[in-house]
Design an enzyme around this catalytic site. Structure first.
Site, PDB file in Angstrom:
ATOM      1  N   SER A 135       0.989  -1.158   0.059  1.00  0.00           N
ATOM      2  CA  SER A 135      -0.028   0.057  -0.001  1.00  0.00           C
ATOM      3  C   SER A 135       0.800   1.076   0.035  1.00  0.00           C
ATOM      4  O   SER A 135       2.184   1.102   0.532  1.00  0.00           O
ATOM      5  CB  SER A 135      -0.925  -0.062   1.210  1.00  0.00           C
ATOM      6  OG  SER A 135      -1.424   1.495   1.528  1.00  0.00           O
ATOM      7  N   TYR A 149      -1.722  -1.103  10.222  1.00  0.00           N
ATOM      8  CA  TYR A 149      -1.776  -1.639   8.778  1.00  0.00           C
ATOM      9  C   TYR A 149      -0.513  -1.198   8.058  1.00  0.00           C
ATOM     10  O   TYR A 149       0.323  -2.110   7.378  1.00  0.00           O
ATOM     11  CB  TYR A 149      -3.094  -1.264   8.287  1.00  0.00           C
ATOM     12  CG  TYR A 149      -3.118  -1.337   6.930  1.00  0.00           C
ATOM     13  CD1 TYR A 149      -3.611  -2.716   6.372  1.00  0.00           C
ATOM     14  CD2 TYR A 149      -3.119  -0.112   5.954  1.00  0.00           C
ATOM     15  CE1 TYR A 149      -3.925  -2.488   4.806  1.00  0.00           C
ATOM     16  CE2 TYR A 149      -3.479  -0.221   4.638  1.00  0.00           C
ATOM     17  CZ  TYR A 149      -3.563  -1.446   4.058  1.00  0.00           C
ATOM     18  OH  TYR A 149      -3.654  -1.619   2.678  1.00  0.00           O
TER      19      TYR A 149
HETATM   20  N1  LIG Z   1      -8.645  -0.788  -1.794  1.00  0.00           N
HETATM   21  C1  LIG Z   1      -7.954   0.063  -1.587  1.00  0.00           C
HETATM   22  O1  LIG Z   1      -8.116   1.240  -1.707  1.00  0.00           O
HETATM   23  C2  LIG Z   1      -6.493  -0.402  -1.252  1.00  0.00           C
HETATM   24  C3  LIG Z   1      -5.378   0.555  -1.211  1.00  0.00           C
HETATM   25  C4  LIG Z   1      -4.076   0.231  -0.914  1.00  0.00           C
HETATM   26  C5  LIG Z   1      -3.735  -1.312  -0.715  1.00  0.00           C
HETATM   27  N2  LIG Z   1      -4.957  -1.959  -0.950  1.00  0.00           N
HETATM   28  C6  LIG Z   1      -4.438  -3.445  -0.506  1.00  0.00           C
HETATM   29  O2  LIG Z   1      -4.715  -4.270  -1.835  1.00  0.00           O
HETATM   30  C7  LIG Z   1      -5.436  -5.671  -1.208  1.00  0.00           C
HETATM   31  C8  LIG Z   1      -6.850  -5.849  -1.887  1.00  0.00           C
HETATM   32  O3  LIG Z   1      -7.576  -4.833  -1.384  1.00  0.00           O
HETATM   33  P1  LIG Z   1      -9.219  -4.801  -1.751  1.00  0.00           P
HETATM   34  O4  LIG Z   1      -9.627  -3.355  -1.268  1.00  0.00           O
HETATM   35  O5  LIG Z   1      -9.171  -5.577  -2.949  1.00  0.00           O
HETATM   36  O6  LIG Z   1      -9.735  -5.865  -0.290  1.00  0.00           O
HETATM   37  P2  LIG Z   1     -10.943  -6.507  -0.361  1.00  0.00           P
HETATM   38  O7  LIG Z   1     -12.108  -5.985  -1.426  1.00  0.00           O
HETATM   39  O8  LIG Z   1     -11.365  -6.585   1.057  1.00  0.00           O
HETATM   40  O9  LIG Z   1     -10.695  -7.989  -0.518  1.00  0.00           O
HETATM   41  C9  LIG Z   1      -9.770  -8.823   0.182  1.00  0.00           C
HETATM   42  C10 LIG Z   1      -9.294 -10.266  -0.314  1.00  0.00           C
HETATM   43  O10 LIG Z   1      -8.717 -10.876   0.598  1.00  0.00           O
HETATM   44  C11 LIG Z   1      -9.458 -12.060   1.224  1.00  0.00           C
HETATM   45  N3  LIG Z   1      -9.240 -12.171   2.590  1.00  0.00           N
HETATM   46  C12 LIG Z   1      -9.317 -11.219   3.587  1.00  0.00           C
HETATM   47  N4  LIG Z   1      -9.038 -11.789   4.733  1.00  0.00           N
HETATM   48  C13 LIG Z   1      -8.504 -12.911   4.509  1.00  0.00           C
HETATM   49  C14 LIG Z   1      -8.183 -14.070   5.354  1.00  0.00           C
HETATM   50  N5  LIG Z   1      -7.918 -14.130   6.676  1.00  0.00           N
HETATM   51  N6  LIG Z   1      -7.878 -15.225   4.767  1.00  0.00           N
HETATM   52  C15 LIG Z   1      -7.838 -15.260   3.467  1.00  0.00           C
HETATM   53  N7  LIG Z   1      -8.357 -14.348   2.642  1.00  0.00           N
HETATM   54  C16 LIG Z   1      -8.722 -13.274   3.193  1.00  0.00           C
HETATM   55  C17 LIG Z   1     -11.071 -11.544   1.069  1.00  0.00           C
HETATM   56  O11 LIG Z   1     -12.033 -12.528   0.837  1.00  0.00           O
HETATM   57  P3  LIG Z   1     -12.822 -13.039   2.245  1.00  0.00           P
HETATM   58  O12 LIG Z   1     -12.981 -11.967   3.167  1.00  0.00           O
HETATM   59  O13 LIG Z   1     -13.877 -13.874   1.751  1.00  0.00           O
HETATM   60  O14 LIG Z   1     -11.487 -14.021   3.085  1.00  0.00           O
HETATM   61  C18 LIG Z   1     -10.895 -11.037  -0.482  1.00  0.00           C
HETATM   62  O15 LIG Z   1     -10.710 -11.819  -1.392  1.00  0.00           O
HETATM   63  C19 LIG Z   1      -5.052  -5.533   0.209  1.00  0.00           C
HETATM   64  O16 LIG Z   1      -3.827  -6.150   0.605  1.00  0.00           O
HETATM   65  C20 LIG Z   1      -5.193  -4.162   0.709  1.00  0.00           C
HETATM   66  O17 LIG Z   1      -4.418  -3.911   1.892  1.00  0.00           O
HETATM   67  C21 LIG Z   1      -6.180  -1.579  -1.117  1.00  0.00           C
END
Ligand SMILES: NC(=O)c1ccc[n+]([C@@H]2O[C@H](COP(=O)([O-])OP(=O)(O)OC[C@H]3O[C@@H](n4cnc5c(N)ncnc54)[C@H](OP(=O)(O)O)[C@@H]3O)[C@@H](O)[C@H]2O)c1
Length: 257
Positions: A135, A149
């Protein structure tokens, strides 16, 4: 936009059921790869190679690695997307040991454990590509609710670099991708938490987030598919000389070098 440059490759997307992970799994499939996704709940559309596991526990990670091997052997591509933040607002003082463990357990250790199980096969074969999704907070930590985080993502970036250096001579490439604000379920949950904690509207929560980010010069968050596109490039042979690198996808949010 798609090419067939991953035809015949076996890919794993940890956290591949929603948001960025789902977009990445779709993009890699579009390029010809067989893709195993891992998450706690299956994606909404049928995914025959889906593995259900909680990657925040050692048992979950080891069961997931075994299921991956059973479905396709040694992966050619391993993308770690699992992550997010569940900590409350209130700054550093609101973060007790349990919350720190949770944030490290979700944002650092799933990748460490899966790599430890799956990268040795890549090294033995002499090829493979790994991407860790961090991130921009690893360089620009926001202290109100996501300090643990941010620290966990920073540790992930450091770990990614060290792993890359270690396995590069054995033909395995490791890179990291640091997104800014991406329009996903995860980002919506963060906004919803800010709304309920502050008793504010979505617009106000979004305004607050934009303010702490200092705005996005490009004028909008990224779409998951835009970040997936970069990941698809990094794991393909088109990036065959790229390793130990970090790519930022933030619409210009980080203003410094
Ligand atoms: N969205 C943003 O603005 C943003 C910005 C910077 C970085 N990121 C990073 O990008 C990545 C994806 O973000 P996103 O926004 O796409 O997240 P998201 O929509 O919450 O999706 C997260 C994914 O990880 C899985 N997951 C969560 N906890 C888990 C666990 N304990 N075991 C196995 N799988 C798990 C979720 O499925 P389940 O919940 O069903 O397990 C889902 O498939 C993350 O690492 C986040 O920190 C996101």
């Amino acid at each position: 936009m798609s090419s067939n440059d991953l035809d015949g490759r076996f890919a794993v997307v940890a956290g591949g059921s929603k948001g960025l992970g789902l977009a990445t799994a779709r993009r890699l499939r579009g390029a010809g790869a067989a893709v195993v996704t891992i998450a706690r709940t299956p994606p909404e559309t049928a995914d025959p190679l889906f593995v259900r596991a909680d990657l925040s526990t050692p048992e979950g990670a080891s069961a997931a690695a075994a299921a991956v091997t059973e479905r396709g052997g040694v992966p050619d591509v391993l993308v770690h997307v699992t992550g997010g933040s569940r900590a409350p607002a209130g700054g550093y003082a609101a973060l007790d040991d349990h919350l720190w463990q949770e944030e490290l357990g979700l944002n650092l250790l799933p990748a460490v454990r899966l790599d430890r199980a799956l990268v040795p096969g890549m090294v033995a074969r002499g090829s493979g590509a790994v991407v860790h999704v961090t991130s921009i907070q690893r360089r620009m930590p926001l202290h109100d609710s996501t300090l643990a985080y941010a620290a966990a993502k920073s540790a992930l970036a450091t770990y990614s670099k060290g792993l890359a250096n270690e396995v590069a001579p054995r033909g395995v490439r490791v890179n990291s991708v640091a997104p800014g604000f991406i329009r996903t379920d995860g980002a919506e949950h963060l906004l919803a938490r800010r709304m309920s904690e502050g008793g504010i509207t979505r617009e106000a929560a979004l305004g607050d987030l934009m303010q702490v980010l200092g705005g996005i010069p490009l004028g909008r968050p990224a779409e998951p598919e835009e970040v997936a596109e970069l990941i698809a490039f990094l794991v393909s042979d088109r990036a065959s000389a790229v390793t130990a690198a970090e790519y930022i996808v933030d619409g210009g949010t980080i203003r410094t070098l």
